[in-house]
Design a protein around this motif. Sequence first.
Motif, mmCIF file in Angstrom:
data_model
loop_
_atom_site.group_PDB
_atom_site.id
_atom_site.type_symbol
_atom_site.label_atom_id
_atom_site.label_comp_id
_atom_site.label_asym_id
_atom_site.label_seq_id
_atom_site.Cartn_x
_atom_site.Cartn_y
_atom_site.Cartn_z
ATOM 1 N N VAL A 11 0.851 -1.190 0.000
ATOM 2 C CA VAL A 11 0.000 0.000 0.000
ATOM 3 C C VAL A 11 0.890 1.245 0.000
ATOM 4 C CG1 VAL A 11 -1.938 -1.115 1.185
ATOM 5 C CG2 VAL A 11 -0.196 0.066 2.523
ATOM 6 N N VAL A 12 0.320 2.325 -0.519
ATOM 7 C CA VAL A 12 1.009 3.614 -0.477
ATOM 8 C C VAL A 12 0.269 4.478 0.538
ATOM 9 C CG1 VAL A 12 1.665 5.672 -1.778
ATOM 10 C CG2 VAL A 12 1.799 3.414 -2.865
ATOM 11 N N PHE A 13 1.021 4.925 1.542
ATOM 12 C CA PHE A 13 0.489 5.738 2.624
ATOM 13 C C PHE A 13 1.418 6.931 2.784
ATOM 14 C CE2 PHE A 13 0.695 6.668 7.250
ATOM 15 C CZ PHE A 13 -0.622 7.045 7.473
ATOM 16 N N THR A 17 5.715 3.543 0.285
ATOM 17 C CA THR A 17 5.170 2.204 0.072
ATOM 18 C C THR A 17 5.474 1.320 1.278
ATOM 19 O OG1 THR A 17 5.486 2.435 -2.306
ATOM 20 C CG2 THR A 17 5.188 0.201 -1.468
ATOM 21 N N TYR A 18 4.458 0.573 1.708
ATOM 22 C CA TYR A 18 4.572 -0.312 2.860
ATOM 23 C C TYR A 18 4.017 -1.692 2.517
ATOM 24 C CZ TYR A 18 5.327 4.040 5.338
ATOM 25 O OH TYR A 18 5.833 5.249 5.750
ATOM 26 N N THR A 71 -3.484 5.695 -0.568
ATOM 27 C CA THR A 71 -3.786 6.197 -1.916
ATOM 28 C C THR A 71 -3.685 5.125 -2.998
ATOM 29 O OG1 THR A 71 -1.498 6.958 -2.116
ATOM 30 C CG2 THR A 71 -3.154 8.579 -1.393
ATOM 31 N N GLU A 72 -2.977 4.034 -2.730
ATOM 32 C CA GLU A 72 -2.861 2.933 -3.690
ATOM 33 C C GLU A 72 -2.737 1.634 -2.924
ATOM 34 O OE1 GLU A 72 0.090 3.196 -6.940
ATOM 35 O OE2 GLU A 72 0.497 5.205 -6.140
ATOM 36 N N ALA A 73 -3.203 0.555 -3.545
ATOM 37 C CA ALA A 73 -3.011 -0.789 -3.007
ATOM 38 C C ALA A 73 -2.850 -1.731 -4.191
ATOM 39 C CB ALA A 73 -4.199 -1.201 -2.145
#
Length: 162
Positions: A11-13, A17-18, A71-73
């Motif tokens: 995911v993007v937090f 990226t994590y 914002t993204e996964a």
Amino acid sequence: MSRLLRDGEYVVFHNSTYDFFGDKGSTDEMVYIVSRNKDNLQNGFIPINVEYNKKYGFFQCRKEVPKNEITEAYKIKTHAVYKGITLDIIGGRKGILILSTPYRLPYNPTGEQLETKNFLIEKGFHEGEHEKGGCWYDIEADIDDPDLELIEEMTEIDINML
């Protein structure tokens, strides 16, 4: 080519990226994200799996965050093409990948069964037996081998489904 191999969900937090392992948070609007960067302890992350990670030389920490700030996964699956054969990455150690045929014999994207046992053995593959019968073929490859191509397949994940 030496680079980090990615396999799993991410995911993007806040523009970083994590890792995401599917851990739900304290409410439906919250999830846990995972970092391997010790600097994130300064950003409210908490160490996890401390003894396990210490034993194997890893570091991980996690933080509960609101889904609406992600914002993204996406999911990434990395596989290899080695000596023209599509293979799964089943393990490795420093600088070496262990590659394996995904089925009884490797296939080619057209679906044709081009490779044979003799062909694989001539290419340096080793035959192994599967617990449930059948066999597979594996080989070790240097990550910088010019015959090795790593391919990441990325699939978007609906953030609401996290």
